[in-house]
Enzyme design. Structure first.
Site, PDB file in Angstrom:
ATOM      1  N   LYS A 273       0.870  -1.170   0.000  1.00 17.23           N
ATOM      2  CA  LYS A 273       0.000   0.000   0.000  1.00 17.23           C
ATOM      3  C   LYS A 273       0.904   1.216   0.000  1.00 17.23           C
ATOM      4  O   LYS A 273       2.119   1.081   0.107  1.00 17.23           O
ATOM      5  CB  LYS A 273      -0.900   0.004   1.238  1.00 17.23           C
ATOM      6  CG  LYS A 273      -0.144  -0.263   2.552  1.00 17.23           C
ATOM      7  CD  LYS A 273      -1.074  -0.248   3.754  1.00 17.23           C
ATOM      8  CE  LYS A 273      -1.861  -1.525   3.947  1.00 17.23           C
ATOM      9  NZ  LYS A 273      -3.280  -1.390   3.780  1.00 17.23           N
TER      10      LYS A 273
ATOM     11  N   THR B 172      -8.870  -0.966   0.727  1.00 20.85           N
ATOM     12  CA  THR B 172      -9.464  -1.832  -0.300  1.00 20.85           C
ATOM     13  C   THR B 172      -8.514  -2.992  -0.601  1.00 20.85           C
ATOM     14  O   THR B 172      -8.948  -4.065  -1.004  1.00 20.85           O
ATOM     15  CB  THR B 172      -9.748  -1.046  -1.595  1.00 20.85           C
ATOM     16  OG1 THR B 172      -8.603  -0.247  -1.917  1.00 20.85           O
ATOM     17  CG2 THR B 172     -10.961  -0.162  -1.441  1.00 20.85           C
TER      18      THR B 172
HETATM   19  C1  NBG Z   1      -8.294   6.655   0.803  1.00 23.39           C
HETATM   20  C2  NBG Z   1      -8.331   6.018   2.179  1.00 23.39           C
HETATM   21  C3  NBG Z   1      -8.553   4.519   2.077  1.00 23.39           C
HETATM   22  C4  NBG Z   1      -9.771   4.233   1.223  1.00 23.39           C
HETATM   23  C5  NBG Z   1      -9.628   4.933  -0.124  1.00 23.39           C
HETATM   24  C6  NBG Z   1     -10.837   4.731  -1.002  1.00 23.39           C
HETATM   25  C7  NBG Z   1      -7.577   8.905   0.210  1.00 23.39           C
HETATM   26  C8  NBG Z   1      -7.706  10.369   0.496  1.00 23.39           C
HETATM   27  N1  NBG Z   1      -8.276   8.085   0.974  1.00 23.39           N
HETATM   28  O1  NBG Z   1      -8.740   3.978   3.353  1.00 23.39           O
HETATM   29  O2  NBG Z   1      -7.146   6.290   2.858  1.00 23.39           O
HETATM   30  O3  NBG Z   1      -9.927   2.861   1.026  1.00 23.39           O
HETATM   31  O4  NBG Z   1      -9.458   6.320   0.066  1.00 23.39           O
HETATM   32  O5  NBG Z   1     -11.993   5.154  -0.382  1.00 23.39           O
HETATM   33  O6  NBG Z   1      -6.856   8.513  -0.682  1.00 23.39           O
END
Ligand code: NBG
Length: 818
Positions: free
Chosen positions: A544, A652
């Protein structure tokens, strides 16, 4: 237009394409050339379906959702398109008869990496689901010339290399010059009175032409093809300059530069805003073009602009596209000549906002000086929206100035984009139950109190077509063999696997597939990292974006702790473990980059220590991106989802691992909470402080990491190794900043902001349980299968159906081929 593909015709097309693009015969070409030729052949198969889909939109006078996003992290298209055409076997055979292997041809495609991480990848999954479910949709974004940088690791450090994804041309896109649109920046606003009302005219501006490129988004097996529309910028023809400006050479040059720079590069920050002027220009650029185009399209068929919202929804993916609220108002007021109240009603019935984070540093705020200089007319409108909203607050909470301070859109010299989004939208959603609760109770409490009807939750999802069907073909075939193929279009069917979890033969088959996938990944690691890893070891993976709240640091500190134990006791009985990391750090995020260096230094020491008999390995996979993610998810035994509770809105990746049969070690954060509801807490390794505890400590204090340091000698030993040169003999001070971040109260930050030391012991305990559990092969196999079988809820198809039901109210279209 034929439904099926004739293998011989396909071969002919490929041979012809090679000839016409490269003036070469098929025996002379490189795999990269074959990729282009195959991609064009596939595009040929898509094109009639694409046209038919848009004819069908028109015929049905369908409502369309415009998914507005600065980021679409789509990953490669060739493989996905082939899957959606349901012609994989034919195409594979055609290629193999020509002497090529489909997989290695797919490998030639550069990932369109027009996004950073979760938010951009979510947008891509949503587009896949919208098309596969047959809902009319456009993705609206930016055609960055350089997408997310490529990451190279040199001497353990991250190096950023420009991503030239367009260098050889991108075969799936189509330039739609006929829809080019002018976007204006700067200048000033003049008010002209026509005897009845004021007209606001922007003068002395600079402008660029926004030129759209469309990329087809194929639905799975249903002939529906939606569009991802990404805007490129070009200089306006200087002949178009107004009389007043003619001959203004300086201005012509500036306009040309503006066009060049505006779409040059994606800002590489995840969950963090940069506040750069160019970023605001990018935002307004693609929003203005998209909104103008949506209105034009509507007006081609309708003459009552008041009903615009019946045919269009704008979904704002985080605060980045929020300027859409004001831009839509501007067009309705200034170009459609509506009254304020009429325009406001249309706008607030069109726009809907998704919040993706509570991290304060991610919430965009623009200095009014900058905002008003760049977008003078739009700023006037934001001021008026704010004036009216503040009046509402005063009416509802007379005399409560605190409320105004906390809620006003413009305050302290800044435009707060999240608040503009909330006020201008009819729907505000979080992305997992826990996250939405935290928004309602904490971060956006005042807004929730005032307008609770707007708030709703839409738990994220992922597309099973990319992350199982394409990414894990062995498992996909096996699942289909067991329960039929309905899971491809309705993942709730995957539950049917539950009846097999106690069947020993199935358990063996399932684990054997995992093993094959681990061999595939081990090969990739050998090729790319030169490290040998044992596919019989536990593959424990954290991939990630690199961010302190995601706590890659806690992971590597734990590896250091395990290594210490092994050094003390080389005979320690542990199941061999391969810790795999993959993460890009934002280019300017120093501590994140230092964490990458730490991981690599630890890897270096551990991987080269013969005395531990290969019981531990650490691998940092370079350039983590969608295409290698597919290999990684399918090969993981353990999925690390270890954010500080309350900080990860959803996650996700957690879902992708689960679907592929990995067991999760995680905190009760984001969507992990709902995963535990689905599969049962006993089938995960849950640890750490809860969101409530964390929020309480943050608000009321009472956490002192130094107490832990003083009382826990194992932790102390690990932390001392950060500053005694154990992992950096040449420069013992190298990791001082990380050490300090955990223990010293510096400037405004609390020490150990992300509660790593607090959670460390329970994290280590959870890891111990994994070690024990893995020895029980049957339990592990059963639990892995159960995770796959319980992942049905986490399809983005389910998420999209909820958006459609509660927010967009779209109707499905059917595309029949003649
Ligand atoms: C990200 C979150 C994640 C989430 C994804 C999709 C941004 C600002 N937020 O936890 O950190 O899964 O958005 O919703 O990128």
């Amino acid at each position: 237009m034929s439904q099926t593909i004739n293998k011989d015709e396909l071969k002919k097309t490929i041979v012809f394409n090679v000839k016409s693009i490269y003036r070469k015969t098929i025996d002379e070409v490189t795999p990269a050339m074959v990729y282009q030729a195959v991609a064009l052949a596939v595009k040929d198969m898509i094109i009639d379906r694409w046209i038919a889909t848009h004819k069908e939109y028109d015929k049905q006078d369908a409502k369309i959702v415009y998914y507005m996003s600065m980021e679409f992290l789509t990953g490669r298209f060739l493989g996905n398109n082939i899957i959606s055409l349901c012609e994989q076997k034919e195409i594979e055979e055609a290629l193999s008869e020509l002497g090529f292997d489909l997989n290695s041809i797919e490998d030639q495609e550069r990932d369109p990496a027009l996004g950073n991480g979760g938010l951009g990848r979510l947008a891509a999954c949503f587009l896949d689901s919208l098309a596969s479910l047959g809902y009319p949709a456009y993705g609206c974004g930016i055609r960055y010339r350089y997408g997310m940088f490529k990451q190279q690791i040199r001497d353990g450090y991250q190096i950023e290399v420009p991503d030239e994804w367009l260098k050889d041309g991108y075969p799936f896109e189509i330039r739609r010059a006929e829809y080019a649109t002018e976007v204006k920046f700067g200048g000033y606003v003049e008010t002209e009175w026509d005897g009845k009302r004021n007209h606001f005219v922007q003068k002395g501006y600079q402008s660029v032409m926004a030129v759209p490129y469309d990329i087809p988004i194929m639905g799975y097996g249903n002939n529906v093809v939606n569009s991802l529309r990404i805007w490129d910028a070009q200089p306006v023809n200087t002949f178009n300059l107004s009389e007043f400006d003619k001959g203004d050479y300086q201005k012509a040059v500036e306009q040309e530069n503006l066009a060049k720079t505006i779409v040059e590069v994606l800002y590489p920050n995840d969950n963090h805003y940069s506040g750069k002027e160019l970023r605001l220009k990018q935002q307004y650029f693609f929003i203005s073009a998209s909104v103008q185009r949506a209105i034009k399209k509507y007006k081609e068929k309708h003459d009552d602009i008041h009903k615009f919202y019946e045919k269009a929804s704008f979904q704002l993916n985080d605060t980045h596209p929020t300027v859409a609220v004001a831009e839509l108002m501007r067009i309705l007021l200034d170009e459609e000549n509506l009254e304020w109240d009429e325009a406001w009603e249309i706008t607030t019935k069109t726009c809907a906002y998704t919040n993706h984070t509570i991290m304060a540093e991610a919430l965009e705020k623009w200095p009014i000086e900058l905002f008003s200089r760049l977008l003078p007319r739009v700023y006037q409108i934001v001021e008026e929206i704010n004036r009216r909203f503040v009046a509402q607050i005063q009416q509802r909470y007379p005399g409560d100035n605190e409320k105004i301070r906390r809620m006003a859109i413009i305050y302290d010299g800044q435009v707060r984009m999240a608040y503009l989004a909330i006020v201008g939208s009819f729907s505000v959603n979080g992305v997992a139950k826990l996250h939405t609760e935290i928004l309602e109770k904490q971060e956006l409490r005042d807004f929730y109190e005032m307008m609770p009807e707007k708030f709703n939750n839409k738990t994220n999802g992922i597309t099973q077509r990319r992350f199982l069907l394409h990414g894990n073909p062995l498992l996909a075939d096996w699942v289909t063999d067991k329960i039929g193929n309905e899971w491809i279009t309705d993942l709730s069917n995957i539950k049917k696997l539950s009846v097999y979890v106690d069947d020993e033969k199935c358990q063996q088959e399932f684990m054997n597939i995992k093993y094959q996938n681990k061999i595939r990944l081990a090969k990739y690691i050998k090729e790319h990292n030169g490290i040998d890893v044992d596919p019989r070891s536990i593959f424990d993976v954290q991939v990630k974006r690199l961010h302190e709240y995601k706590r890659q640091l806690m992971n590597i500190l734990h590896v250091m702790y395990l290594y210490n134990q092994l050094k003390d006791n080389p005979n320690m009985d542990i199941v061999p473990r391969t810790f795999i990391f993959g993460a890009k750090a934002a280019a300017g995020y120093k501590r994140a980059k230092l964490t990458i260096k730490l991981i690599n230094n630890v890897a270096d020491v551990i991987n080269n220590d013969k005395s531990i008999g290969g019981k531990l390995k650490v691998v940092f996979i370079e350039d983590y991106r969608v295409s290698n993610a597919e290999l990684i998810f399918s090969a993981a035994d353990v999925s690390e989802q270890i954010s500080t509770a309350s900080k990860e809105a959803s996650g996700t990746g957690n879902m992708k691992f689960m679907l592929n049969g990995a067991l999760t070690i995680g905190t009760m954060d984001g969507a992990n909470v709902e995963m535990a509801e689905e599969v049962g807490k006993d089938n995960m390794f849950i640890f750490g402080a809860s969101a409530d505890e964390i929020i309480n400590l943050e608000n009321n204090g009472g956490y002192n990491p130094m107490d832990i340091f003083n009382n826990d000698q194992d932790i102390r030993r690990v932390l001392m190794q950060l500053i005694n040169g154990y992992y950096s003999p040449q420069d013992p001070e190298l990791f001082r900043d990380i050490y300090n971040s955990l223990l010293n109260t510096q400037s405004s930050d609390r020490a150990d902001t992300y509660f790593i030391l607090k959670d460390f012991r329970s994290y280590a305990e959870a890891h111990k349980k994994i070690d024990q559990a893995y020895r029980d092969e049957k339990w592990w196999a059963r639990t892995a299968m159960l995770n796959t079988a319980s992942a049905g809820k986490f399809s983005s198809d389910r998420t999209i159906e909820e958006y459609v039901r509660d927010i967009w109210h779209l109707k499905k279209i059917k595309v029949e081929l003649k």
